[in-house]
Structure formats: structure tokens, C-alpha cells
Design an enzyme around this catalytic site. Structure first.
Site, PDB file in Angstrom:
ATOM      1  CG  ASP A  25      35.292  45.685  34.380  1.00  0.00           C
ATOM      2  OD1 ASP A  25      36.314  45.120  34.331  1.00  0.00           O
ATOM      3  OD2 ASP A  25      35.254  46.790  35.431  1.00  0.00           O
ATOM      4  CD  GLU A 217      34.312  39.398  35.321  1.00  0.00           C
ATOM      5  OE1 GLU A 217      33.852  39.210  36.724  1.00  0.00           O
ATOM      6  OE2 GLU A 217      35.521  39.584  35.595  1.00  0.00           O
TER       7      GLU A 217
END
Length: 462
Positions: A25, A217
Site C-alpha cells: 500500500d 478499496e
């Protein structure tokens, strides 16, 4: 508050050998001196998490990364009390614009997430610093959510400033989808909250049906050249079927639609958006599995243009527990849709002056290895394709590597961008392309492995 560079002797692992590995991420920024800083989730592919507090790396070229430490001294107390998190996830780091009056030690903001897998009891917190290297000071929780309350999951923040100077926090993961809340530019907290945590949901930007676990997401909002915005988000399971899709809208808060006009909030139309990056493998190279949770590094160029680089994690198909950061060039079609290079960014050898990119079909014939993301949720092997002069007859050149291909038999055109790249398998300069079928929204990418008259290498031989 803490600086980075914790004492290595206190850790059970050798972080000095990590480099790009274990970065999940990721988000990257460049400081005023030209050094790149990478912030990522507290993750470790070889065993238990050695430490928490947001991993930090630095680089001079976006290719070689040096582990620098952690931004914070573990999980801040308020975040730990709210979510019970053992580590921090998905940091988003931004520089506060110069026209916003903030103290010097608050010019940089980091929005971090605190949660646990499968839970909607989560929080997004804020930390500030005078420089990406720190020291970072936790400022408290900005957005919160509870598992038992219907709505978005308060993780995966992306801070964005619209054309009118309004600040927004785009956030959400699975469950209720992607939402946005307006921020106070001066404090970085939700506007009208008085610096206190605020529950969502805010404005709905995108969602998916519960039949696929509402699996969207890692949203990132990017200004579109020529006006408007695009929303990049990751679909499906981060362990194997993860992939990146794009939709576009007039404002950072939407409404967002894909190339075919389908709304990003229409669960009946799922999956909405063009898959611009998914699992793939070129001949002779490693399988790149589940790429996603991307951010975009926007850099000014000397001629006044901007360069957009996609920063994302990817897994090793041979050992999916292993993940690392990759950077790839974003190119824009003639009609303003973003596509992603099939080759990782190679630093100084990359050519930024798109005026030198192929301006005519000459030189495009030859053998190409091509990947079509017909389904984003599978790992696709590249296939060799011979392109001859007759195949190029339908190409209309727009300059700077942009083309429209009109199929000989008719049908919707294909928007194509051809550009110089560095072949990561053969370790040499090569042309690459990214193409968007305007009739289906499907994306293909590829690299030229042999021009016309040159035998194609076998199996990726160098």
C-alpha cells in the site's frame, strides 16, 4: 513523536536488506531537494511484524530503495484504543499547499489507517511533519467507523485538493464502498469537526455488490489533463486477484463513470471501470501477481508539463507472501484516459520528452509481446504477436506517441499510446504500448521484442 532510523540492534530482522521488499500500500513523495520518500503499510512477508509505525524508505531514482525506518513510534494510543490495531496501514502523505497558512512543522501531512482484517472498526489518523524525513507528530483521529454500524470502513485515505481549493478526504475499503469528506485546509480534520474524530459516511463515490464482498478499496484521485478527474481503485482480493481499475468524473467527488458510461455506484453493472493493471507475466520474466493499492506521484518537468508515475505493490506469483513496491509510467490517450506501462520505471534511462515518442507508424512493425486484461482477476501470460505494415494502415497519428487505430473491418476505434521504455526481462531499451478499446473498455499492453527484420528472441533470452 519520533524520528526514523530506530536502532537496528533492537529489531529481530535485518531491515537494511529489505530494499523494495515488504512495501505494501505504498505512497511516494519528493522533497524540495529531489529525494524520494516512500511510506507504506506495516507489513512483513517473512514472518511476524517486527515493528509498527508506518514504514519509510528513500530513493534517489525511484528504482533502488533504502529502508529508512518508521515514521511513528508504533500505533498511536488513540488509534490503538479505538481499533485494537497492531500496525498501521495505507499511509497517504501530502504536502500542504503554500497558500494554506500552517505552522512550519505541519507542512507535511500523513493520513494513516488503523484496523484489523475483516473488521469495520477502524480509524484514520493524522500526523504532521516539517519534512518527509520527520519528525512526525501524531495529531489524533480524523475519521472513525464501527463494525456494527452500516457504512464505509474508515481506512485507505487519499487527500486531494479540487480546482476551487476545497480539500477532500477520499476513503473506504470493502463494506460500504468509497466515500469522501470535506477537510478544513488549515487543520487537516473534517470541516466543522473542531479537530475531533468524525464518523462517515460522506459522499458516495464508488461501490460494489455484496455478492463480490463489496471488494473495492485503495482509491486514489488524480487530476485529468485537459480537465476533470480520474478515480483509480483496487478490486478483489489483495492476495491473488487484486487489480486496478479506472473511472472518470468532473470533480474529485464525482460522479464517476467508466468509458462505457456506467456509474461507479451502479452495483448492477459490476465490474465498472477499465482494468489498467492486473496480474501478468512476460516470457522469461517473473509472474507479477495482484498489483494494486496504487498512488500516483506527480512531478513537474522542465518544459512545464507533468509526469505521472504509478506507485503500487505487487506480489511474486511463485511466492505470493512476498510483495514489493513497483513504479510505472502513466500515459494518457489522446482523449484523456490514463493507461499504465507494462514495464517498471527504470530511472535515468527513461525518456520524458514525449515530443520524441513515435509520431508515425514507422518503426512499429515487428514482434510484440502483448497482455490483454480481458479479466482483471487472473494472471495473464503475454503472447507474441507479429505486426506487419498492413496492420498499421488504420493508425491515425495525433503526435507524441498518441494514435487512434481504426479497425479495417469497422467497429469502435482503439486509443493507443506508444512510448520508449526499458524491457525489464531483456534489460534493454524497447518500445512499449498501452491501448484502450473504446467499444469494450478493455486494455492491452505490450513491449516490442523485435522490430521488423530482426528475429524475435526465444523465451525472453537476452
Amino acid at each position: 513523536m519520533t524520528t526514523t532510523e530506530p536502532a537496528a540492534s533492537r529489531l529481530p530482522v535485518d531491515t537494511g536488506a529489505w530494499g523494495a521488499r515488504h512495501a505494501h500500500d505504498p505512497t511516494a513523495v519528493r522533497d524540495d531537494e529531489g529525494t524520494y520518500w516512500l511510506f507504506s503499510t506495516d507489513a512483513y512477508g517473512d514472518g511476524p511484524l517486527p515493528r509498527a509505525g508506518v514504514q519509510v524508505r528513500r530513493s534517489a531514482d525511484l528504482v533502488t530503495w533504502e529502508f529508512h525506518g518508521w515514521a511513528l513510534d508504533g500505533v498511536p494510543a488513540d488509534a490503538a484504543a479505538w481499533a485494537g490495531a497492531e500496525g498501521l496501514w495505507a499511509p497517504d502523505v501530502v504536502r500542504v499547499p503554500d497558500d494554506v497558512d500552517v505552522p512550519a512543522d505541519e507542512r507535511w501531512r500523513m493520513y494513516y489507517s488503523a484496523s484489523s482484517f475483516g473488521s469495520r472498526t477502524s480509524a484514520i489518523g493524522l500526523a504532521t511533519a516539517p519534512h518527509p524525513a520527520g519528525p512526525w507528530q501524531d495529531r489524533g483521529l480524523v475519521v472513525t467507523s464501527r463494525h456494527e454500524a452500516d457504512g464505509p470502513n474508515a481506512i485507505d485515505a487519499n487527500a486531494v485538493v479540487d480546482d476551487a481549493g476545497r480539500h477532500w478526504l477520499v476513503y473506504g475499503s470493502f463494506f460500504g464502498g468509497i466515500h469522501a469528506l470535506e477537510l478544513d485546509p488549515g487543520t487537516g480534520f473534517v470541516i466543522g469537526s473542531g479537530g475531533r474524530p468524525r464518523p462517515g459516511p460522506g459522499l458516495l463515490l464508488a461501490r460494489r455488490p455484496h455478492e463480490v464482498e463489496a471488494a473495492v478499496e485503495g482509491a486514489f484521485v488524480l487530476r485529468r489533463p485537459g480537465g476533470g478527474w480520474v478515480l483509480l481503485s483496487s478490486f478483489d482480493s489483495l492476495f491473488d486477484t487484486y487489480h486496478l481499475r479506472v473511472v472518470a468524473g468532473p470533480q474529485p467527488v464525482g460522479p464517476y463513470r467508466d468509458l462505457l458510461g456506467r456509474s461507479a455506484t451502479d452495483v448492477a453493472a459490476d465490474p465498472v471501470g477499465s482494468a489498467v493493471l492486473a496480474g501478468h507475466r512476460f516470457a522469461g520474466g517473473p509472474g507479477r501477481l495482484a498489483p494494486g493499492h496504487a498512488s500516483v506521484l506527480t512531478e513537474p518537468l522542465r518544459d512545464g508539463r507533468e509526469r505521472h508515475l504509478l506507485v503500487h505493490h505487487v506480489r511474486d506469483a511463485a511466492d505470493p507472501h512476498q510483495h514489493e513496491v513497483q513504479v510505472r509510467r502513466i500515459v494518457w490517450t489522446a482523449d484523456g484516459w490514463p493507461l499504465v506501462s507494462p514495464q517498471p520505471w527504470a530511472g535515468a534511462v527513461e525518456q520524458d520528452d514525449d515530443a520524441t515518442w513515435p509520431a508515425s507508424p514507422a518503426g512499429l512493425a515487428g514482434t510484440w509481446e502483448v497482455v490483454t486484461f480481458a479479466r482483471g482477476d487472473v494472471l495473464t501470460d503475454a503472447v507474441p504477436r507479429a505486426v506487419v505494415a498492413a496492420d498499421l494502415a488504420g493508425l491515425v497519428a495525433h503526435g507524441a506517441g498518441r494514435f487512434t487505430w481504426n479497425r479495417p473491418g469497422g467497429g469502435a476505434p482503439v486509443e493507443v499510446v506508444v512510448f520508449p521504455s526499458w524491457d525489464a526481462v531483456r534489460h534493454r531499451a524497447a518500445l512499449s504500448f498501452a491501448a484502450l478499446d473504446t467499444g469494450t473498455g478493455m486494455v492491452s499492453v505490450g513491449t516490442q521484442v523485435a522490430p521488423t527484420g530482426v528475429p524475435a528472441p526465444v523465451g525472453g533470452a537476452r
